[in-house]
Design an enzyme around this catalytic site. Structure first.
Site, mmCIF file in Angstrom:
data_model
loop_
_atom_site.group_PDB
_atom_site.id
_atom_site.type_symbol
_atom_site.label_atom_id
_atom_site.label_comp_id
_atom_site.label_asym_id
_atom_site.label_seq_id
_atom_site.Cartn_x
_atom_site.Cartn_y
_atom_site.Cartn_z
ATOM 1 C CE LYS A 168 27.803 -5.931 -4.601
ATOM 2 N NZ LYS A 168 28.023 -6.069 -3.160
ATOM 3 C CG ASP A 193 25.325 -4.465 -1.071
ATOM 4 O OD1 ASP A 193 25.539 -3.571 -0.222
ATOM 5 O OD2 ASP A 193 25.938 -5.560 -1.083
ATOM 6 C CD GLU A 218 23.837 -6.677 1.282
ATOM 7 O OE1 GLU A 218 22.955 -7.269 0.627
ATOM 8 O OE2 GLU A 218 25.013 -7.072 1.347
ATOM 9 C CG ASP A 243 27.668 -7.371 3.704
ATOM 10 O OD1 ASP A 243 28.480 -8.011 4.393
ATOM 11 O OD2 ASP A 243 27.705 -7.392 2.458
ATOM 12 C CE LYS A 267 28.614 -10.925 2.139
ATOM 13 N NZ LYS A 267 29.436 -10.052 1.277
HETATM 14 O O1 OSB Z 1 28.473 -6.672 -0.339
HETATM 15 O O2 OSB Z 1 27.604 -8.616 -0.424
HETATM 16 C C1 OSB Z 1 28.507 -7.818 -0.716
HETATM 17 C C2 OSB Z 1 30.758 -9.490 -3.213
HETATM 18 C C3 OSB Z 1 31.992 -9.062 -2.776
HETATM 19 C C4 OSB Z 1 32.069 -8.239 -1.684
HETATM 20 C C5 OSB Z 1 30.924 -7.822 -1.036
HETATM 21 C C6 OSB Z 1 29.686 -8.253 -1.480
HETATM 22 C C7 OSB Z 1 29.605 -9.074 -2.592
HETATM 23 C C8 OSB Z 1 28.334 -9.518 -3.109
HETATM 24 C C9 OSB Z 1 28.086 -10.982 -3.242
HETATM 25 O O3 OSB Z 1 27.450 -8.756 -3.414
HETATM 26 C C10 OSB Z 1 28.291 -11.512 -4.604
HETATM 27 C C11 OSB Z 1 28.301 -13.014 -4.604
HETATM 28 O O4 OSB Z 1 29.267 -13.610 -4.096
HETATM 29 O O5 OSB Z 1 27.348 -13.599 -5.118
HETATM 30 MG MG MG Z 2 26.833 -6.388 0.808
#
Ligand code: OSB
Ligand code: MG
Length: 375
Positions: A168, A193, A218, A243, A267
């Protein structure tokens, strides 16, 4: 099929360590479990996966619980549906609320799979006309954190064999950590991300990521910025993945037509469940968009659903579907696929796993205290 009982169970899990993104810092994970019992007295449990606050998407735990308890749940009384598609049609006039609907829809797939004596993964694969993998390579998502922690956690993930790292980022200053990580791990499939942290003003900083050979960036820009993402993609060689804005097939079509992205983080909860997710997969295959399965910091129960979808052969890129033990000490279910060298091993699962996740007795007992919304 008809449901004879529908119950909600709110619960809160504590994370082992805070999970930080541009949206939020997650310390506690509020979730709502949904117990469905059909007219053959089969049970399946869903998980409502919205966060506490409307930061990642508009849905929240408090508002979604109310909607499930007062409208979506009771609406199902005496409703009959012949398959998951028919279940989806019951809710065709609902605008939004995908995670609340997915909390009902994904366990409905499990109930139908049980009737057909298929595992959930096999039932999904039959619908999608594809194969199921019994060994599933997975990736890991690491939050925003100081470099020494990131270095340690990234090396630990590599030692565990994770097949892809996602990190992140929330400001251009975070990119220096990505440069350092790439030097440390030159061959590792790596991505970032942004969770909407950036904007057109950050073009130069984002362009500086191109030489790092990242698998993708991302969601660099804000949720609704399909046009600005297209502008950015024209100026970057690194593929952009969307996303936050992907709720419907139409959103994916918009991204494809505008060329906002060449990758979709899919998702199942964020798109309203498996029926919608499989329609998006089919479209992505037609359009040659990469489509992979993301995570919601779900419990191990929620992970059961995303992992079994991710087992379908077309989801080649490793998803955020590793064990929930990454986040939580506590587990809700009795059986879990083991992570062996960065891949989940489904070959060693007991036969009973084919009928769905088995809740621990304390959670099963807690449902007894809850009102049946269909009575
Ligand atoms: O942006 O993919 C995302 C977790 C919470 C909210 C948004 C995101 C995420 C993650 C996934 O990055 C983490 C996971 O569940 O492995
Ligand atoms: Mg994401």
């Amino acid at each position: 099929m008809e449901l004879i009982s529908l119950k909600l169970l709110p619960l809160t899990l504590t994370l082992k360590q805070p999970f930080t993104s541009n949206h939020d810092q997650l310390r506690q994970r509020q979730l709502t479990l949904v117990q469905l019992i059909d007219d053959a007295h089969n049970q399946a449990i869903g998980e409502f996966e919205a966060f506490d606050t409307p930061t990642y998407t508009a849905e929240t735990q408090p508002t979604g619980r109310l909607l499930l308890a007062q409208q979506l749940g009771p609406f199902l009384k005496n409703k009959k549906f012949a398959d998951p598609a028919a279940f989806n049609r019951l809710f065709a006039n609902i605008v939004g609320q995908p995670m609340a609907l997915a909390a009902l829809e994904m366990p409905v797939w499990q109930l139908f799979a049980n009737r057909l004596q298929l595992s959930l993964a096999d039932y999904l694969a039959q619908h999608a006309k594809t194969q199921v993998r019994s060994v599933l390579p997975v990736g890991i998502s690491l939050g925003v954190m100081p470099w020494p922690d990131l270095k340690q956690q990234a090396l630990q993930a590599v030692a565990q064999g994770y097949q892809r790292l996602k990190v992140k980022v929330a400001r251009p200053a975070d990119f220096t950590k990505i440069v350092a990580l790439r030097q440390l791990l030159p061959q590792m499939p790596l991505m970032v991300d942004g969770n909407s942290a950036f904007g057109p003003k950050d073009l130069a900083a984002l362009k500086a990521l191109d030489p790092l050979n990242l698998a993708m960036i991302e969601q660099p820009f804000a949720t609704t910025d399909f046009v600005d993402h297209a502008w950015l993609q024209q100026r970057l060689t690194t593929p952009i993945c969307l996303d936050e804005p992907i709720f419907t097939l139409s959103d994916v079509q918009t991204a494809a037509h505008l060329k906002s992205a060449s990758v979709i983080n899919l998702k199942p909860a964020r798109v309203g469940g498996f029926t919608k997710a499989l329609a998006i997969l089919q479209y992505c295959q037609q359009q040659h968009l990469t489509c992979w399965i993301g995570g919601m910091v779900e419990s191990d129960l929620g992970r059961y659903y995303s992992q079994n979808l991710a087992r379908l052969a077309p989801f080649v890129f490793p998803g955020d579907v590793g064990p929930a033990t990454q986040f939580f000490k506590e587990s809700l279910c009795l059986q879990h696929p083991q992570l062996i060298q960065g891949a989940l091993d489904f070959t060693a699962m007991p036969r009973s796993y084919r009928q769905g996740p088995i809740l621990k007795p304390e959670f099963q007992a807690a449902f007894k205290q809850q009102p049946n919304l269909l009575s």
